[in-house]
Write an enzyme that holds these catalytic residues in place. Structure first.
Site, PDB file in Angstrom:
ATOM      1  N   LYS A  13     112.789   3.286  20.983  1.00  0.00           N
ATOM      2  CA  LYS A  13     113.626   4.214  21.746  1.00  0.00           C
ATOM      3  C   LYS A  13     114.105   3.527  23.012  1.00  0.00           C
ATOM      4  O   LYS A  13     113.331   2.903  23.725  1.00  0.00           O
ATOM      5  CB  LYS A  13     112.814   5.456  22.108  1.00  0.00           C
ATOM      6  CG  LYS A  13     113.526   6.412  23.047  1.00  0.00           C
ATOM      7  CD  LYS A  13     112.841   7.767  23.079  1.00  0.00           C
ATOM      8  CE  LYS A  13     111.919   7.896  24.279  1.00  0.00           C
ATOM      9  NZ  LYS A  13     111.386   9.266  24.398  1.00  0.00           N
TER      10      LYS A  13
ATOM     11  N   ARG B 118     115.915   4.672  26.493  1.00  0.00           N
ATOM     12  CA  ARG B 118     116.323   5.859  27.245  1.00  0.00           C
ATOM     13  C   ARG B 118     117.541   5.532  28.107  1.00  0.00           C
ATOM     14  O   ARG B 118     117.560   4.534  28.817  1.00  0.00           O
ATOM     15  CB  ARG B 118     115.155   6.357  28.112  1.00  0.00           C
ATOM     16  CG  ARG B 118     115.427   7.676  28.812  1.00  0.00           C
ATOM     17  CD  ARG B 118     114.180   8.273  29.417  1.00  0.00           C
ATOM     18  NE  ARG B 118     113.365   9.019  28.465  1.00  0.00           N
ATOM     19  CZ  ARG B 118     113.681  10.219  27.988  1.00  0.00           C
ATOM     20  NH1 ARG B 118     114.808  10.813  28.336  1.00  0.00           N
ATOM     21  NH2 ARG B 118     112.892  10.841  27.150  1.00  0.00           N
TER      22      ARG B 118
ATOM     23  N   GLU C  44     108.465  37.725  45.931  1.00  0.00           N
ATOM     24  CA  GLU C  44     107.058  37.421  46.193  1.00  0.00           C
ATOM     25  C   GLU C  44     106.188  37.989  45.071  1.00  0.00           C
ATOM     26  O   GLU C  44     106.561  38.946  44.403  1.00  0.00           O
ATOM     27  CB  GLU C  44     106.632  38.003  47.549  1.00  0.00           C
ATOM     28  CG  GLU C  44     107.338  37.316  48.709  1.00  0.00           C
ATOM     29  CD  GLU C  44     106.779  37.711  50.077  1.00  0.00           C
ATOM     30  OE1 GLU C  44     105.758  38.403  50.132  1.00  0.00           O
ATOM     31  OE2 GLU C  44     107.390  37.322  51.086  1.00  0.00           O
TER      32      GLU C  44
END
Lengths: 293, 293
Positions: B191, B193, B38
């Site tokens: 490009k 992907r 925490e």
């Protein structure tokens, strides 16, 4: 309304048990991390018009909040009519007021965030100090499952002739409740905290209990310093090695190994998945969830 | 209204530079982690009646959101009149619609969360695809600093006879803007992907630029796959080793080491703290923050 129980990552076993015991449908969420650390999340179950139960225990809470909020909000985007949260362990309930100027009152802030995103909350034994009820910080309906009866039941079944030990004065009502159910004596230690990780423990003298098996009960174990110090003290006072039975076993760093080396047994509930899990709370969670769905 | 600039952990250097260049007061937040994960957070600067600038870059965003929300809300609890966010790198702007049923539209969800907690936002070159403006997802006023002029300036000062290279068609307007400022030619690659980490790169034939130094510009480098493939291709087409100049250098895993081994130089802006930081954007951030305070 049909109900679907959906686990966030790491909560699959608990979600499955809740679904089995409630008769609700089990469902699935796909999550993954992109290489840059962002989270991808997709609901794989039909949610339109349904009541959704998200299951996500909240130890190490910071990294879990974003996926949890994505899951809740995406469920509403998919047409879910109600979205509730089962957090078997609920984080951030300790800092419930400012001890120094400028402090974030994390109990209130964290509860406000969850209240904004969920319709209801079910948790187990929240670690409340000065807050008397979850309603003080949550604005949504909630149910807290009391773990004392579950721990008492396990002790009664497993340990012969126990004496119940509480690690600090704060635990007194809780320890007394466990001991009363078992009709056995109890002792409560005095704890002095020295920083986040160091504690000093004192225990009243033991009268007529020295032949019993000391069973430490606690709601949450984190660094385990308190329990470890207490265990060492108990070994000087009792013939039998102590047993530790805790609700939430966070067991950071070496806590579990260290406790195991001093205790005859170390057990916890399955609110936080851990090797020590022995006491199943899924039945009680299922029963508490049903009225909300 | 007096203004105070407060860094979340890791943002101290940027906050200091913003304070110096804006004349605003530097301030401090204390944060630490409890053993259970925490976060403890405390404002150490007086905030009552002041305008607060929180500085928190948002690479690896999930673990950063809780401390950031605590800081914003605790600032308001301390009486801050305005609380704004400088996020030099802004996360979660890629998933801006559902590509499949059930997906969390994280750009919208993350922006909604920040919009609820801040009065304004300043960021640098957000990675927007189909979103045309931050106003499409943020409901608070925002300013986006364009990094093309800064990259152009650095290239003009550092690289003799450059040709600017864009890694994908998406980057075309951006690459064109850099090249135009330098009055030099540019090329844009295609490009494809293949999954999160694999890409295929094609580049048009180079006419009359083969003697130039290829300078790849990109808005964000994460796994670095695209730039690495492009770099390898460029080495077969040009005599001079390429230079990479990027805005946000996330450089996960081996990305930086791999790129360095192929390039004459790899530089980035200081929006994400990294060894490659060469181009300072704090002056532009300070100028953009001032109208909001």
């Amino acid at each position: 309304m049909s109900v679907v129980v959906l686990p966030l990552p790491g909560n699959e076993a608990m979600a499955q048990r809740i679904a089995e015991q409630s008769g609700f449908d089990p469902g699935r969420i796909e999550t993954r991390h992109f290489p840059d650390g962002e989270t991808y999340l997709r609901h794989l179950s039909p949610l339109s018009g349904r009541s959704v139960v998200l299951v996500c225990t909240l130890d190490h809470p910071d990294a879990k909040l974003v996926p949890l909020l994505f899951a809740a909000r995406a469920a509403r985007d998919q047409g879910a009519r109600r979205v509730g949260l089962v957090a078997p362990y609920l984080a951030y309930m300790r800092q419930d007021r400012q001890f120094h100027d400028g402090e974030a009152v994390s109990a209130r802030l964290f509860a406000a965030q969850l209240s904004a995103d969920f319709d209801w909350l079910v948790t187990v034994e929240p670690h409340l100090h000065r807050i008397s009820s979850l309603n003080d910080v949550f604005t949504i309906p909630s149910a807290s499952i009391h773990a004392a009866p579950l721990l008492a039941k396990w002790i009664g079944k497993t340990v012969k002739n126990p004496v119940v030990i509480g690690p600090d004065q704060e635990s007194r009502p809780w320890v007394a409740a466990v001991a009363e159910r078992l009709n056995v004596p109890f002792l409560v230690a005095d704890k002095t905290r020295i920083g986040d990780r160091e504690v000093r423990i004192d225990l009243p003298e033991v009268d007529g209990a020295v032949d019993r098996t000391p069973v430490i009960v606690d709601d949450v174990v984190s660094s385990g310093r308190t329990l470890l110090e207490l265990t060492k003290l108990l070994r000087t006072r009792f013939d039998k090695r102590p047993v530790s039975a805790v609700v939430h076993g966070l067991f950071v760093e070496e806590a579990y190994a260290q406790l195991r080396s001093e205790c005859a047994a170390v057990v916890s509930t399955n609110t936080v998945e851990h090797d020590s899990n022995t006491i199943d709370v899924s039945g009680e969670i299922a029963a508490s969830v049903m009225p909300f769905c």
